[in-house]
Design an enzyme around this catalytic site. Structure first.
Site, PDB file in Angstrom:
ATOM      1  N   TRP A   1      -3.892   6.018  -3.198  1.00  0.00           N
ATOM      2  CA  TRP A   1      -5.187   6.275  -3.842  1.00  0.00           C
ATOM      3  C   TRP A   1      -5.537   7.756  -3.942  1.00  0.00           C
ATOM      4  CZ3 TRP A   1      -7.821   8.655  -0.010  1.00  0.00           C
ATOM      5  CH2 TRP A   1      -7.603   8.237   1.305  1.00  0.00           C
TER       6      TRP A   1
ATOM      7  N   LYS B   1       2.467   0.829 -10.538  1.00  0.00           N
ATOM      8  CA  LYS B   1       1.349   0.099  -9.937  1.00  0.00           C
ATOM      9  C   LYS B   1       0.530   1.057  -9.077  1.00  0.00           C
ATOM     10  CE  LYS B   1       0.388  -1.796  -6.253  1.00  0.00           C
ATOM     11  NZ  LYS B   1      -1.051  -1.445  -6.157  1.00  0.00           N
TER      12      LYS B   1
ATOM     13  N   GLU C   1       7.868   8.390  -0.006  1.00  0.00           N
ATOM     14  CA  GLU C   1       7.090   9.575   0.381  1.00  0.00           C
ATOM     15  C   GLU C   1       5.944   9.044   1.228  1.00  0.00           C
ATOM     16  OE1 GLU C   1       8.093  12.474  -0.210  1.00  0.00           O
ATOM     17  OE2 GLU C   1       9.290  12.410  -2.023  1.00  0.00           O
TER      18      GLU C   1
ATOM     19  N   CYS D   1      -1.223  13.845   2.121  1.00  0.00           N
ATOM     20  CA  CYS D   1      -0.100  13.525   3.008  1.00  0.00           C
ATOM     21  C   CYS D   1       0.338  14.768   3.771  1.00  0.00           C
ATOM     22  CB  CYS D   1       1.042  12.979   2.177  1.00  0.00           C
ATOM     23  SG  CYS D   1       1.453  14.073   0.819  1.00  0.00           S
TER      24      CYS D   1
ATOM     25  N   GLU E   1      -1.701  10.118  12.243  1.00  0.00           N
ATOM     26  CA  GLU E   1      -2.248  10.650  11.003  1.00  0.00           C
ATOM     27  C   GLU E   1      -3.684  10.136  10.815  1.00  0.00           C
ATOM     28  OE1 GLU E   1      -0.783   8.965   7.263  1.00  0.00           O
ATOM     29  OE2 GLU E   1      -0.669  10.998   6.455  1.00  0.00           O
TER      30      GLU E   1
HETATM   31  P1  NAD Z   1      -0.841   2.299   1.378  1.00  0.00           P
HETATM   32  O1  NAD Z   1       0.501   2.299   2.012  1.00  0.00           O
HETATM   33  O2  NAD Z   1      -1.887   1.442   1.936  1.00  0.00           O
HETATM   34  O3  NAD Z   1      -0.704   1.858  -0.168  1.00  0.00           O
HETATM   35  C1  NAD Z   1       0.142   2.543  -1.058  1.00  0.00           C
HETATM   36  C2  NAD Z   1       0.454   1.656  -2.242  1.00  0.00           C
HETATM   37  O4  NAD Z   1       1.246   0.550  -1.817  1.00  0.00           O
HETATM   38  C3  NAD Z   1      -0.772   1.056  -2.923  1.00  0.00           C
HETATM   39  O5  NAD Z   1      -0.566   1.037  -4.318  1.00  0.00           O
HETATM   40  C4  NAD Z   1      -0.800  -0.376  -2.370  1.00  0.00           C
HETATM   41  O6  NAD Z   1      -1.442  -1.298  -3.202  1.00  0.00           O
HETATM   42  C5  NAD Z   1       0.685  -0.669  -2.306  1.00  0.00           C
HETATM   43  N1  NAD Z   1       1.063  -1.739  -1.396  1.00  0.00           N
HETATM   44  C6  NAD Z   1       0.391  -2.257  -0.362  1.00  0.00           C
HETATM   45  N2  NAD Z   1       1.113  -3.211   0.268  1.00  0.00           N
HETATM   46  C7  NAD Z   1       2.285  -3.292  -0.399  1.00  0.00           C
HETATM   47  C8  NAD Z   1       3.462  -4.068  -0.239  1.00  0.00           C
HETATM   48  N3  NAD Z   1       3.586  -4.952   0.739  1.00  0.00           N
HETATM   49  N4  NAD Z   1       4.477  -3.878  -1.111  1.00  0.00           N
HETATM   50  C9  NAD Z   1       4.378  -2.964  -2.098  1.00  0.00           C
HETATM   51  N5  NAD Z   1       3.294  -2.192  -2.296  1.00  0.00           N
HETATM   52  C10 NAD Z   1       2.266  -2.351  -1.454  1.00  0.00           C
HETATM   53  O7  NAD Z   1      -1.252   3.823   1.330  1.00  0.00           O
HETATM   54  P2  NAD Z   1      -2.641   4.431   0.876  1.00  0.00           P
HETATM   55  O8  NAD Z   1      -3.645   4.068   1.930  1.00  0.00           O
HETATM   56  O9  NAD Z   1      -2.930   4.102  -0.534  1.00  0.00           O
HETATM   57  O10 NAD Z   1      -2.316   6.013   0.930  1.00  0.00           O
HETATM   58  C11 NAD Z   1      -2.428   6.745   2.080  1.00  0.00           C
HETATM   59  C12 NAD Z   1      -1.077   7.014   2.700  1.00  0.00           C
HETATM   60  O11 NAD Z   1      -0.199   7.598   1.751  1.00  0.00           O
HETATM   61  C13 NAD Z   1      -1.138   8.008   3.844  1.00  0.00           C
HETATM   62  O12 NAD Z   1      -0.393   7.546   4.938  1.00  0.00           O
HETATM   63  C14 NAD Z   1      -0.492   9.257   3.274  1.00  0.00           C
HETATM   64  O13 NAD Z   1       0.065  10.111   4.197  1.00  0.00           O
HETATM   65  C15 NAD Z   1       0.471   8.711   2.311  1.00  0.00           C
HETATM   66  N6  NAD Z   1       0.762   9.694   1.256  1.00  0.00           N
HETATM   67  C16 NAD Z   1       1.985  10.286   1.243  1.00  0.00           C
HETATM   68  C17 NAD Z   1       2.291  11.241   0.276  1.00  0.00           C
HETATM   69  C18 NAD Z   1       3.644  11.903   0.226  1.00  0.00           C
HETATM   70  O14 NAD Z   1       4.006  12.455  -0.815  1.00  0.00           O
HETATM   71  N7  NAD Z   1       4.417  11.889   1.286  1.00  0.00           N
HETATM   72  C19 NAD Z   1       1.335  11.566  -0.670  1.00  0.00           C
HETATM   73  C20 NAD Z   1       0.096  10.940  -0.622  1.00  0.00           C
HETATM   74  C21 NAD Z   1      -0.165   9.995   0.350  1.00  0.00           C
END
Ligand code: NAD
Length: 491
Positions: free
Chosen positions: A153, A177, A252, A286, A384
């Protein structure tokens, strides 16, 4: 109540509602009110999107030359720049990020499509010597196939672009997605895809409020590669699902990145970089530099400088030009950040500033927070937060600084602050992280690889090698003599 803006998905080149007709609302974290309605698709819609991507790969898109693909990418880059304002406003409404940050991000985003457009026609195979003079051997670099791009998000369009641009340059087709917390900007972006001239089905966008449907995409047998950005826990589930199909993955994931400050550093510059690293974007990045590892001799002075600046950060309307920190992006994240304040107090850490919700402003605001007296065992050192919370602890020599910096399962980013050029490069080499800044923080570019070690992920996005993750080598053997050979031997 004001009418909700409505958005549609993109499947097979057509604006599409969920087959069931279901929708869900997305909430503006600043006003606290729903502002948009988006399709809540199910597994059948995902199947349709994957099928559309496959058919574009086997059809018009798959037949296009890299030069023609590059032309589409360039047009898309231009369209993104032209629509930067509308895209930025959508991201602000959906996630509460600052307009001043998002307009910069969106204005620069076209550069990613231009960069990878430049790479598309440079993708070359090799002619390889064979021990047998009667063989000509060469490789073709072919797209891995249908890619599922799953994004979080925070910064939905930037993180989608890091996948989409190299995947398209390589000749793949994509099903995107976005997160259920901020899906609207990706749907607005989808409106530009056809204008850019991509054949129907090359890029598809689905939205769902159902994580099982997201999992259905990650584990879809029609998907050849999953490119994921999100939390480490979800990344693990995505990797498992992809493994069932022997699909490739790039992940990532999260981070707990160190900012290492030596006593000879320019402390004012370091304080500014630390503020940028952990309070910009409300700490919801992140790469947030959330662990301050500072030499004991300058700890008090540096903390004083950071606290001074943190205490004057202007919280408020993300659309206002002078706002410096917006709200936390969604309710669960807000509750999570507040929980960390309780944990810090319970574990005996000292709250040097902040440490509470900022209730007078309406939205999901928390105070920029600096916590000192943290130890290696503290939750704030290890976990985190994904919010505006800095955890500080001290070191006395270089080895200890490196040990503390690397004492984490993550390895996404880090910084070293010092005027000593020898030490700067020495420490940059010793920190186990995908990006290390020296006397800087939070800078990214299309041409520079980004990704993590350890639990921060697998693979790298951006940079010339990013396309490699979307390509597979095919070896072609040509028999030159026209003769026959012993059918029972190899080679
Ligand atoms: P999240 O893991 O909750 O969700 C990420 C995505 O995965 C969303 O689109 C969600 O709907 C989808 N999702 C959820 N369950 C799934 C499943 N079982 N199978 C496939 N897809 C699924 O993460 P978030 O809360 O949206 O984002 C925050 C996290 O993202 C933090 O931990 C942050 O560090 C990380 N992040 C990493 C980077 C990077 O480049 N390394 C960049 C931004 C954010």
């Amino acid at each position: 109540m004001a009418e909700l803006e409505t958005f549609r998905m993109l499947i097979g080149g057509r604006p599409t509602d969920a087959a069931s007709g279901a929708t869900f609302e997305t909430r503006n974290p600043y006003t606290g009110r729903p502002w948009a309605s988006v399709p809540d698709c199910g597994p059948a819609d995902v199947d349709a999107a994957v099928a559309a991507a496959r058919s574009a790969l086997d059809g018009e898109w798959g037949a296009m030359t890299p030069f023609a693909r590059a032309a589409c990418l360039r047009r898309l880059g231009d369209l993104v720049t032209e629509h930067a304002e509308a895209l930025a406003r959508t991201e602000v409404a959906d996630s509460g990020k600052l307009y001043r940050e998002m307009i910069g991000q969106l204005t620069g985003l076209g550069g990613w499509y231009h960069y990878f457009a430049g790479i598309a026609p440079t993708i070359e195979g090799r002619q390889i010597p064979s021990p047998n003079p009667d063989h000509l051997v060469y490789t073709r670099r072919e797209p891995v196939g249908v890619v599922a791009a799953i994004t979080p998000w925070n910064s939905p369009l930037l993180l989608m672009t890091w996948k989409l641009a190299p995947a398209l340059a390589a000749g793949c087709t994509v099903v995107v997605k976005p997160s259920e917390h901020s899906p609207a900007s990706t749907l607005r972006f989808a409106e530009l895809i056809e204008q850019a001239g991509f054949p129907a089905g090359t890029v598809n966008v689905v939205t769902t409020n159902d994580r099982d449907t997201a999992a259905h995409l990650a584990g879809h047998p029609g998907v050849d590669k999953v490119a994921f950005t999100g939390s480490t826990a979800t990344g693990r589930a995505v990797a498992r699902a992809a493994a069932e199909n022997i699909a490739a993955v790039t992940l990532e994931l999260g981070g707990k990145s160190p900012q290492v400050v030596f006593p000879d550093a320019d402390l004012a510059a370091a304080a500014n970089g630390i503020v940028a690293g952990v309070f910009a974007a409300t700490g919801q990045t992140c790469m947030a530099g959330s662990r301050l590892i500072v030499h004991a001799d300058v700890h008090d002075e540096l903390v004083r400088l950071v606290v001074e600046r943190a205490s004057t950060i202007r919280l408020g309307d993300p659309n206002a030009a002078d706002t410096e920190m917006g709200p936390v992006a969604n309710e669960p994240q807000y509750e999570k950040v507040l929980g960390f304040f309780d944990t810090a107090r319970a574990e005996g850490n000292t709250i040097a500033c902040g440490g509470a919700a900022e209730s007078g402003l309406g939205g999901l605001f928390v105070q920029p927070t600096v916590v000192t007296g943290v130890t290696r065992e503290s939750t704030l050192f290890r976990e985190e937060v994904f919010g505006p919370v800095l955890a500080a602890l001290t070191f006395t020599d270089e080895d200890e600084a490196v040990k503390l910096a690397n004492d984490t399962p993550y390895g996404l980013a880090g910084a070293v602050w010092t005027k000593d050029v020898h030490r700067a490069h020495r420490i940059a080499g010793r920190i186990r992280a995908g990006s290390v800044w020296i006397n800087a923080y939070r800078v990214v570019a299309p041409s520079v690889p980004f990704g993590g070690f350890g639990r921060s992920g697998i693979g790298r996005e951006n940079g010339v090698h990013a396309v490699d993750g979307y390509l597979a080598d095919k070896a072609v053997w040509v028999e030159l003599s026209g003769g026959t050979r012993d059918p029972f031997t190899l080679g």
